[in-house]
Design an enzyme around this catalytic site. Sequence first.
Site, short mmCIF file in Angstrom:
data_model
loop_
_atom_site.label_atom_id
_atom_site.label_comp_id
_atom_site.label_asym_id
_atom_site.label_seq_id
_atom_site.Cartn_x
_atom_site.Cartn_y
_atom_site.Cartn_z
N SER A 66 0.68 -11.71 -4.58
CA SER A 66 -0.53 -11.86 -3.75
C SER A 66 -0.38 -11.43 -2.30
CB SER A 66 -1.00 -13.32 -3.78
OG SER A 66 -1.54 -13.62 -5.04
N LYS A 69 -2.39 -8.59 -1.19
CA LYS A 69 -3.81 -8.76 -0.88
C LYS A 69 -4.11 -8.59 0.62
CE LYS A 69 -4.28 -11.96 -4.83
NZ LYS A 69 -4.40 -13.40 -5.19
N TYR A 193 -5.42 -3.79 -9.77
CA TYR A 193 -5.04 -5.11 -9.23
C TYR A 193 -3.65 -5.53 -9.74
CZ TYR A 193 -4.92 -10.17 -8.67
OH TYR A 193 -4.52 -11.45 -8.37
N TYR A 245 -4.08 -20.64 -0.33
CA TYR A 245 -5.01 -21.30 -1.27
C TYR A 245 -5.22 -22.75 -0.88
CZ TYR A 245 -3.08 -17.16 -3.34
OH TYR A 245 -2.64 -15.89 -3.52
N VAL A 263 3.20 -15.35 -5.81
CA VAL A 263 3.92 -16.12 -6.83
C VAL A 263 5.31 -15.55 -7.14
CG1 VAL A 263 2.02 -17.30 -8.03
CG2 VAL A 263 2.68 -14.99 -8.72
O1 DON Z 1 -3.19 -12.50 -10.28
C1 DON Z 1 -2.19 -13.22 -10.29
O2 DON Z 1 -2.18 -14.32 -10.81
C2 DON Z 1 -0.94 -12.67 -9.62
N1 DON Z 1 -0.87 -11.25 -9.80
C3 DON Z 1 -0.94 -12.98 -8.16
C4 DON Z 1 -1.12 -14.45 -7.85
C5 DON Z 1 -0.37 -14.91 -6.67
O3 DON Z 1 0.56 -14.30 -6.20
C6 DON Z 1 -0.74 -16.26 -6.14
N2 DON Z 1 0.08 -16.60 -5.00
N3 DON Z 1 0.76 -17.46 -4.66
#
Ligand code: DON
Length: 311
Positions: A66, A69, A193, A245, A263
């Site tokens: 993320s 982003k 994405y 978040y 993540v």
């Molecule tokens: O879309 C997802 O779930 C992952 N590609 C990215 C989510 C993420 O990194 C949340 N962050 N802490």
Amino acid sequence: MSNATLDRAVKEIADEMMKRTDRGEVASYIPELARIDVNSFGLVVVDTNGHVAAAGDADTPFSIQSISKVFTLTLALGMIGDRLWERVGREPSGSPFNSIVQLERERGIPRNPFINAGAIAVTDAILSGHQPKETLGEILRFLQFLSGDSSITIDDAVAASEQRTGFRNAALANYMKSFGVLTNPVDFTLGVYFHHCAIAMSCRQLALAGRFLAHSGRNPSTGFLVVQPERARRINAIMMTCGHYDGSGEFAYRVGLPGKSGVGGGILAIAPGKASIAVWSPGLDANGNSELGRAALEILSKRLGWSIFGA
Ligand code: DON
């Protein structure tokens, strides 16, 4: 602050973190990420003078997830400017990163560009009228340009792993499509994405890429204006309010810096006017944010008096 003071702080914090046993849990919902060693730890600070302080696994590439982003948001604002805000809000969600509950009440408009739904809408905005490969190339080249390192690549195994298992993201994307918020074929948008989330970077590359946010929009090594100062300030504001978040309030309370987590266990944090900071520890807390990454930033920001809320 002298280079030696910064070097010492970074080294001592990394040494302390490497000893800790309460490291959180590695993300397992993306199967490929579950293979990462929970004991990895890296920390890099690039200050306003270009000094780089690095410790631990500073040069090991990890999945930025993320954190990408931040850079897709920057690109989308560069392409369509404030029209982006017709498709995505900029309020904290107070919900998990992959939550769907607000989307129905808010007619398919995601709360902010950092929750998954919002980032998918941002990706869709960048994609408009292009082929997925071109758009991905553009995102990757942007990161290579910002960090001055053309070796940055996408980890295709991670992208494929998420593509096979990303049912929630597919649900979010289809739901937004039903409201007309996405304009491209859902598969195209999701493909881009998943792949931009799968970009692999080291703490050093990431801290270098974040410099423009710490320097009023300018890349200090080239003098090149990446975005206007006002835009850098606003991206920092969204990182502060939404970057973690439903853990964003706690991150502001403890660290006091704009930050974006992923993540993969990375966090990019910005001390405006002072430094760009990247930390990596793959164990996550209950909100999906790096447990020791936050702990390290909390100590660093306190020790150096960098919280934007005061010493
Ligand atoms: O879309 C997802 O779930 C992952 N590609 C990215 C989510 C993420 O990194 C949340 N962050 N802490």
